[in-house]
Design an enzyme around this catalytic site. Structure first.
Site, PDB file in Angstrom:
ATOM      1  N   VAL A  23       0.908  -1.174   0.008  1.00  0.00           N
ATOM      2  CA  VAL A  23       0.068   0.041  -0.019  1.00  0.00           C
ATOM      3  C   VAL A  23       1.001   1.125  -0.050  1.00  0.00           C
ATOM      4  CG1 VAL A  23      -1.807   1.263   1.351  1.00  0.00           C
ATOM      5  CG2 VAL A  23      -1.693  -1.113   1.226  1.00  0.00           C
ATOM      6  N   CYS A  24       0.448   2.175  -0.918  1.00  0.00           N
ATOM      7  CA  CYS A  24       1.280   3.506  -0.830  1.00  0.00           C
ATOM      8  C   CYS A  24       0.091   4.542  -0.738  1.00  0.00           C
ATOM      9  CB  CYS A  24       2.073   3.813  -1.957  1.00  0.00           C
ATOM     10  SG  CYS A  24       1.310   3.660  -3.525  1.00  0.00           S
ATOM     11  N   TYR A  25       0.440   5.751  -1.312  1.00  0.00           N
ATOM     12  CA  TYR A  25      -0.699   6.874  -1.317  1.00  0.00           C
ATOM     13  C   TYR A  25      -1.791   6.790  -2.165  1.00  0.00           C
ATOM     14  CZ  TYR A  25       2.915   9.310   1.711  1.00  0.00           C
ATOM     15  OH  TYR A  25       3.789   9.655   2.649  1.00  0.00           O
TER      16      TYR A  25
END
Length: 107
Positions: free
Chosen positions: A65-67
């Site tokens: 997961v990132c932004y």
């Protein structure tokens, strides 16, 4: 070449609801992670990735997961190259997760 797959938000929500065994890693900065993350996720950065690779079970699905779902793709591809069998990049990232599931954010 080892690669990763894309994962959408509804599928991740279903997996978490079903208590599907998986590893969930968040590559955002410490401040963002502290102010909200998907429950059960672990923050991963250059300082902690070595320990994670040493101890994480390779057979579990791994969700990155990132932004917004962009930088997680590079991280997922790299982790797939480290021997993880099933690696996913979360499309839309934490930003989209928080919009769709404001009640499912841990602080």
């Amino acid at each position: 070449m080892t690669t990763f797959q894309h994962l959408d938000i509804p599928t991740l929500a279903d997996w978490l609801d079903a208590r599907h065994a998986l590893a969930l890693v968040d590559i955002r900065d410490p401040h963002s992670f502290e102010h909200g993350h998907i429950p059960g996720s672990r923050r991963l950065d250059n300082d902690t990735v070595g320990a994670f690779i040493d101890e994480a079970p390779r057979e579990l699905p791994l969700v990155v997961v990132c932004y917004h779902g962009h930088s997680s793709q590079q991280a997922a591809a790299w982790l797939a190259g480290q021997g993880f069998a099933e690696v996913y990049s979360l499309d839309g990232g934490f930003t989209d997760w928080q919009l769709r599931h404001p009640d499912r954010v841990e602080r």
